[in-house]
Design a protein around this motif. Structure first.
Motif: not given
Length: 480
Positions: A351-362
């Motif tokens: 319910n809370l986790c997701y995959v970042a498009l740009d990990y470093e920017a996230e």
């Protein structure tokens, strides 16, 4: 035609004609209404006599497009089917209008695009699928796949398809994964239940047949169904990826054990299909690469015309749902977040986790969010929200030496390209995500919905299932 049938047909024709005449009845006098009613009775009598030379009588006053699109749709498909029995003209008009029967197909539980896809491409299972002779992957958003092309590709009328699909029996669907199993009734929109995996039923040290039989019996007991009443579609877990003789033998042994266990509890007919193939069908494709994020590991599976290409190579990554849940648990423990069970951690992951498009920017963003788990309380996660999913692509974050998922997909694509299986290489450029951790709406049950598509085919169960007699006959021939 019997008197009872004639009377029923007469009433049906009155119903159709009434839908037309009632629109103008408010502007007519009662005497005119009486006169029209008399003409209507006479017209029906003439039409009931049949004969192609009589045409459609008063109905010919209405343009065919208006008659079919606006009037006939007011009655249901069963009544339209009866109307085709009245005379040759009615039969010619109503039974050959595919637009009309496509409309009735659209009223069935599955969306019309799925009906089109399944009836054109899945009438027969691999390797007899006609797609083997047409190197083209179905693309629902391709303009070339318009209604006219569908009619040209398909040799049956939609009226025949409708009738056949209405006669297909209800089917039990069991989608057993390495972590959890979904089961239910093919006529329902979604699985009706979920349970633990195969290995959690019975003793893991006992023979495969015994475990499977106990597993299937338990599922039927939970559904309160008798195994002997309906055919079944069961998914085969993705395992033994190699093209070696040992891997082939293991896959064959598992499939035969599934058949034996189901026939052992008197299931009348069995359709066993790979989870990856079913997930691909759910995406309205017969060829492509399926990325299945399983319980223990992730598999990247190339499929051509519904058949897994083991010779091309199935890539396996040792990161699955269990690893992601375990990593999130460790991160929560480091932050001194108290929880009672892995169920709480899994709920937060889903319910809370997701995959970042740009990990470093996230990493530079404020990603704090909260979720309340029933009977466990309110939890707040920060960077763990995207760091958990990132280990699919950077396993080293969790201290694992494994290939990133994107690298595994790229490697599989390279292998498909090098294999040169068809002149058209677009078949492996469709990537389908499956598995609960894919975190996309509806994707978690992809294999289940693929099984639902098969179980509603107009040719099911005959073309897809094997009966107990056929299974024993084949086994007997193999041992000769």
């Amino acid at each position: 035609m019997s008197a009872a049938s004639s009377s029923s047909m007469s009433n049906l024709l009155k119903k159709v004609w009434g839908s037309v005449s009632s629109r103008s009845s408010n502007n007519k006098s009662s005497s005119c209404n009486h006169h029209r009613h008399h003409e209507e009775e006479e017209e029906i009598k003439i039409m009931m006599k049949g004969g192609g030379g009589l045409g459609l009588g008063y109905f010919e006053r209405i343009p065919n497009d208006i008659f079919l699109e606006k009037i006939i749709r007011l009655v249901d498909a069963k009544d339209v089917g009866m109307l085709t029995c009245v005379c040759k003209s009615w039969k010619l008009l109503l039974s050959t209008d595919n637009h009309l029967w496509a409309f009735f197909l659209q009223q069935l539980p599955l969306p019309l695009d799925l009906v089109h896809f399944s009836e054109i491409y899945l009438r027969h299972p691999p390797p007899t699928n006609t797609l083997q002779h047409h190197h083209r992957t179905y693309a629902p958003d391709d303009d070339s796949h318009n209604h006219q092309m569908l009619l040209e590709l398909y040799q049956y009328s939609f009226m025949d398809i409708y009738r056949q699909r209405q006669q297909v029996p209800g089917t039990i669907i069991i989608d057993g994964g390495s972590g959890y199993c979904k089961f239910g009734w093919s006529k329902f929109d979604s699985p009706s239940g979920r349970s633990a995996t195969f290995l959690e039923f019975g003793n893991i040290e006992s023979p495969m047949y015994s475990r499977l039989r106990h597993f299937f019996s338990t599922i039927y007991a939970r559904m309160q169904m008798k195994p002997s009443t309906q055919p079944i579609v069961v998914s085969i877990p993705i395992c033994q990826y190699d093209d070696t003789e040992a891997a082939k033998a293991a896959r064959k042994q598992l499939k035969e054990a599934i058949y034996s266990a189901l026939f052992g509890i008197n299931v009348p007919a069995v359709c066993a299909v790979s989870q990856a193939t079913l997930a691909l069908f759910a995406a309205k494709r017969t060829s492509g690469i399926v990325v299945n994020i399983g319980f223990h590991q992730t598999s990247v599976v190339p499929i051509l015309h519904g058949k897994i290409m083991h010779k091309v190579g199935v890539e396996a990554v040792g990161v699955g749902a269990l690893k992601l849940t375990g990593y999130l648990r460790e991160q929560m423990q480091q932050r001194n977040l108290q929880f009672d069970s892995l169920y709480t951690v899994r709920s937060l992951k889903e319910n809370l986790c997701y995959v970042a498009l740009d990990y470093e920017a996230e990493l530079c963003k404020d990603t704090e969010a909260s979720y309340e788990v029933a009977a466990a309380g309110l939890f707040t996660l920060k960077k763990e929200r995207f760091q958990t999913g990132e280990i699919l692509f950077q396993p080293r974050i969790a201290g694992m030496r494994a290939m990133g998922l994107h690298h595994a997909v790229a490697l599989c694509v390279d292998h498909c390209h090098a294999a040169e299986l068809t002149a058209d290489e677009s078949w492996f450029k469709t990537i389908v995500l499956a598995g609960g951790t894919a975190c996309l709406p509806g994707i978690a049950d992809a294999a289940w919905y693929g099984a639902k598509i098969i179980s509603n085919l107009s040719t099911f169960p005959n073309s897809w299932c094997i009966t107990k007699k056929q299974f024993r006959s084949k086994a007997k021939r193999n041992h000769v």
